[in-house]
Design an enzyme around this catalytic site. Structure first.
Site, mmCIF file in Angstrom:
data_model
loop_
_atom_site.group_PDB
_atom_site.id
_atom_site.type_symbol
_atom_site.label_atom_id
_atom_site.label_comp_id
_atom_site.label_asym_id
_atom_site.label_seq_id
_atom_site.Cartn_x
_atom_site.Cartn_y
_atom_site.Cartn_z
ATOM 1 C CE LYS A 39 -3.596 0.173 2.879
ATOM 2 N NZ LYS A 39 -4.259 0.313 4.192
ATOM 3 C CB THR A 121 -14.909 4.036 16.238
ATOM 4 O OG1 THR A 121 -15.091 5.072 15.268
ATOM 5 C CG2 THR A 121 -16.128 3.995 17.151
ATOM 6 C CG LEU A 245 -36.277 11.262 9.660
ATOM 7 C CD1 LEU A 245 -37.303 12.383 9.795
ATOM 8 C CD2 LEU A 245 -36.604 10.136 10.639
ATOM 9 C CB CYS A 255 -19.456 3.347 10.454
ATOM 10 S SG CYS A 255 -17.957 3.704 9.543
ATOM 11 N NE ARG A 322 -15.217 -1.730 5.072
ATOM 12 C CZ ARG A 322 -14.391 -0.850 5.633
ATOM 13 N NH1 ARG A 322 -13.699 -1.191 6.693
ATOM 14 N NH2 ARG A 322 -14.278 0.362 5.145
HETATM 15 C C1 UGA Z 1 -21.387 6.986 9.112
HETATM 16 C C2 UGA Z 1 -21.713 8.331 9.779
HETATM 17 O O1 UGA Z 1 -22.710 9.037 9.013
HETATM 18 C C3 UGA Z 1 -20.461 9.192 9.885
HETATM 19 O O2 UGA Z 1 -20.754 10.394 10.588
HETATM 20 C C4 UGA Z 1 -19.396 8.401 10.634
HETATM 21 O O3 UGA Z 1 -18.166 9.105 10.679
HETATM 22 C C5 UGA Z 1 -19.133 7.089 9.938
HETATM 23 O O4 UGA Z 1 -20.356 6.339 9.847
HETATM 24 C C6 UGA Z 1 -18.098 6.347 10.734
HETATM 25 O O5 UGA Z 1 -18.369 6.002 11.894
HETATM 26 O O6 UGA Z 1 -16.946 6.210 10.266
HETATM 27 P P1 UGA Z 1 -21.053 6.153 6.582
HETATM 28 O O7 UGA Z 1 -21.022 4.772 7.155
HETATM 29 O O8 UGA Z 1 -20.042 6.562 5.587
HETATM 30 O O9 UGA Z 1 -20.971 7.246 7.772
HETATM 31 O O10 UGA Z 1 -22.442 6.303 5.842
HETATM 32 P P2 UGA Z 1 -23.842 7.058 6.060
HETATM 33 O O11 UGA Z 1 -23.984 8.081 5.014
HETATM 34 O O12 UGA Z 1 -24.023 7.473 7.445
HETATM 35 O O13 UGA Z 1 -24.854 5.874 5.706
HETATM 36 C C7 UGA Z 1 -24.839 4.656 6.459
HETATM 37 C C8 UGA Z 1 -25.931 3.740 5.969
HETATM 38 O O14 UGA Z 1 -27.206 4.251 6.315
HETATM 39 C C9 UGA Z 1 -25.969 3.529 4.449
HETATM 40 O O15 UGA Z 1 -26.181 2.152 4.192
HETATM 41 C C10 UGA Z 1 -27.148 4.354 3.984
HETATM 42 O O16 UGA Z 1 -27.742 3.829 2.826
HETATM 43 C C11 UGA Z 1 -28.069 4.227 5.193
HETATM 44 N N1 UGA Z 1 -29.018 5.353 5.327
HETATM 45 C C12 UGA Z 1 -28.576 6.604 5.577
HETATM 46 C C13 UGA Z 1 -30.386 5.097 5.258
HETATM 47 O O17 UGA Z 1 -30.815 3.944 5.050
HETATM 48 N N2 UGA Z 1 -31.264 6.135 5.435
HETATM 49 C C14 UGA Z 1 -30.834 7.398 5.679
HETATM 50 O O18 UGA Z 1 -31.702 8.305 5.844
HETATM 51 C C15 UGA Z 1 -29.462 7.643 5.751
#
Ligand code: UGA
Length: 439
Positions: A39, A121, A245, A255, A322
């Site tokens: 990497k 985390t 929502l 995450c 993942r």
């Molecule tokens: C999430 C958090 O939003 C970040 O703030 C955090 O830093 C990160 O985890 C982490 O702990 O590293 P991420 O996993 O990149 O970020 O993605 P999100 O945009 O939060 O979406 C997570 C999941 O929720 C996705 O599968 C998305 O499709 C789903 N989702 C999101 C919904 O089903 N409905 C929503 O309204 C929003």
């Protein structure tokens, strides 16, 4: 901290590389370390293997300030602030695996004025334990809140920056505040344990919001209401807010599933039973499977049916597979006897080895050809731009289950498709009786 003093970043995964590249972009010299030699050699040549918008440009554009190494001694020779960005995946028990964090800590002496700044985390209590074991090493908890797909923008324009430090480590928290201050966003100064909890509680709360929206959608399916309208009406209340929502087939990614489980286990290990999170996890598991019933409603048995999955990544603008909902859904469809064909604009490579027996299409249109039904799994923008009229003509039966409530239901119906969303009113029959047509 002097502007010219280099920053150390340890663990060049997704968080580490974004952190290193963004600090370099803001004018800092960064020395970034990872034990993975291949990497590091790739990064030295400007090769970024992660799909994250803007990241590769930042890495290449800041190569003068960004140095990569496999030797911890190189980092320790130059940097006082050591940002720890290694992975903390879940163990079989659901706790966070801290072995990589421990390896980093073991590689740092506690002589000299150095601070470990924890971006990984970790369960609440980790910082205090490290501080006890290494009394000469300052410790700051600075959790990351980046979203995959918009990580660079999130990093360079944060809502808030949480900086947790305990008495004695004020110099280190001041140095971290000095680096993050110019990015904007409120600086939240607190103690280490509270900072660790802010991260876990934030992710668990967002996951809770999603599972709540999904349960509301499931009730909407029963009573003929439209979950998007419900969410819009709810979200305008400032106490609720519109984000997270969006109903669909559940959250995935590296995450939410991991952190919700880690918080549940953290509580459980202290003897506290976090009931709400059990429900959040269960709703999320079942949500992916509801698609099967929606397909059954129109197709009956799925044995021998050709089902096309549009999108595989856990969300758009990433190739991250993942805990992607597509994995469970594909396996369930195969379990029902369907043959599954799938397409994703960027995740086919990472997905192939995870989805045995699934045919990968070269394009969305090709994948839909001859399919008995399509399921939209990931809301990639290009799926909204498909020529749906042509698609409807080429599908064996033009049925679409929109797992993200992403497409324009009326436009699709006009194009000749039978459209099913999640918590969106069906036009094929009364939601209460399933018999009376609604027009
Ligand atoms: C999430 C958090 O939003 C970040 O703030 C955090 O830093 C990160 O985890 C982490 O702990 O590293 P991420 O996993 O990149 O970020 O993605 P999100 O945009 O939060 O979406 C997570 C999941 O929720 C996705 O599968 C998305 O499709 C789903 N989702 C999101 C919904 O089903 N409905 C929503 O309204 C929003």
């Amino acid at each position: 901290m002097s502007e010219r003093e280099p920053i150390g970043v340890i663990g060049i995964g997704w968080v580490g590389l974004v952190t290193a590249a963004c600090f370099a972009e803001r004018g800092h010299r960064v020395i970034a370390m990872d034990i993975d030699r291949a990497k590091i050699e790739g990064l030295d040549g400007g090769e970024v293997q992660i799909y994250e918008p803007k990241l590769a440009d930042l890495v290449r554009g800041n190569s003068e300030r960004l140095r990569f190494t496999t030797a911890m001694s190189d980092v320790l020779a130059e940097a006082r602030l050591l940002f720890c960005c290694v992975d903390t995946p879940p163990t079989y028990s659901g706790d966070a695996d801290l072995s990589q964090v421990r390896a980093v800590v073991a590689g740092i002496g506690d002589d000299g004025e150095r601070a470990l700044v924890m971006k990984s985390t970790v369960p609440a209590g980790t910082g205090q334990a490290i501080r006890r074991d290494k009394p000469g090493l300052a410790y700051v908890s600075c959790p990351e809140f980046l979203r995959e797909g918009s990580a660079v923008d999130d990093f360079l324009g944060p809502d808030r920056v949480v900086i947790g430090a305990d008495p004695g480590d004020e110099w280190a928290s001041a140095a971290v505040a000095e680096i993050y201050g110019p990015l904007g966003g409120e600086l939240v100064h607190t103690d280490v344990a509270s900072a660790e909890m802010i991260k876990l509680a934030s992710n668990a709360f967002l996951a809770t919001k999603i599972s709540f929206a999904n349960e509301i959608a499931n009730v909407c399916d029963e009573v003929g209401a439209d979950v998007d309208e419900v969410a819009r009406g709810m979200g305008l209340d400032k106490r609720i807010g519109p984000s997270f929502l969006k109903a669909g087939i559940g959250y995935g990614g590296s995450c939410f599933p991991k952190d919700v489980s880690a918080l549940k286990m953290l509580a459980g290990n202290t003897g506290y039973h976090f009931q709400l999170l059990n429900a959040v996890i269960e709703v999320n598991e079942l949500q992916k499977r509801r698609v099967i019933a929606k397909l059954n409603k129109h197709l009956g048995s799925l044995v021998g049916k050709r089902i096309a999955l549009l999108g595989l990544a856990f969300k758009p603008h990433t190739d991250d597979m993942r805990e992607a909902s597509s994995l469970v859904l594909a396996a369930r469809l195969q379990g029902e006897g369907a043959s599954v064909v799938a397409y994703d604009p960027v995740a086919i490579g990472p997905a192939s080895s995870l989805l045995p027996g699934i045919e990968m299409g070269a394009s969305a249109a090709e994948t839909l050809d001859g399919a008995d039904a399509a399921v939209l799994v990931t809301e990639w923008p290009e799926f909204a731009d498909l020529d749906w009229r042509a698609v409807a003509e080429r599908m064996a039966s033009p049925l679409l289950v929109d797992g993200r409530n992403f497409l324009d239901a009326d436009a699709l119906r006009e194009a000749g498709l039978t459209y099913e969303g999640i918590g969106r009113p069906s036009k094929s029959g009364s939601p209460l009786t399933g018999k009376v047509a609604q027009g």
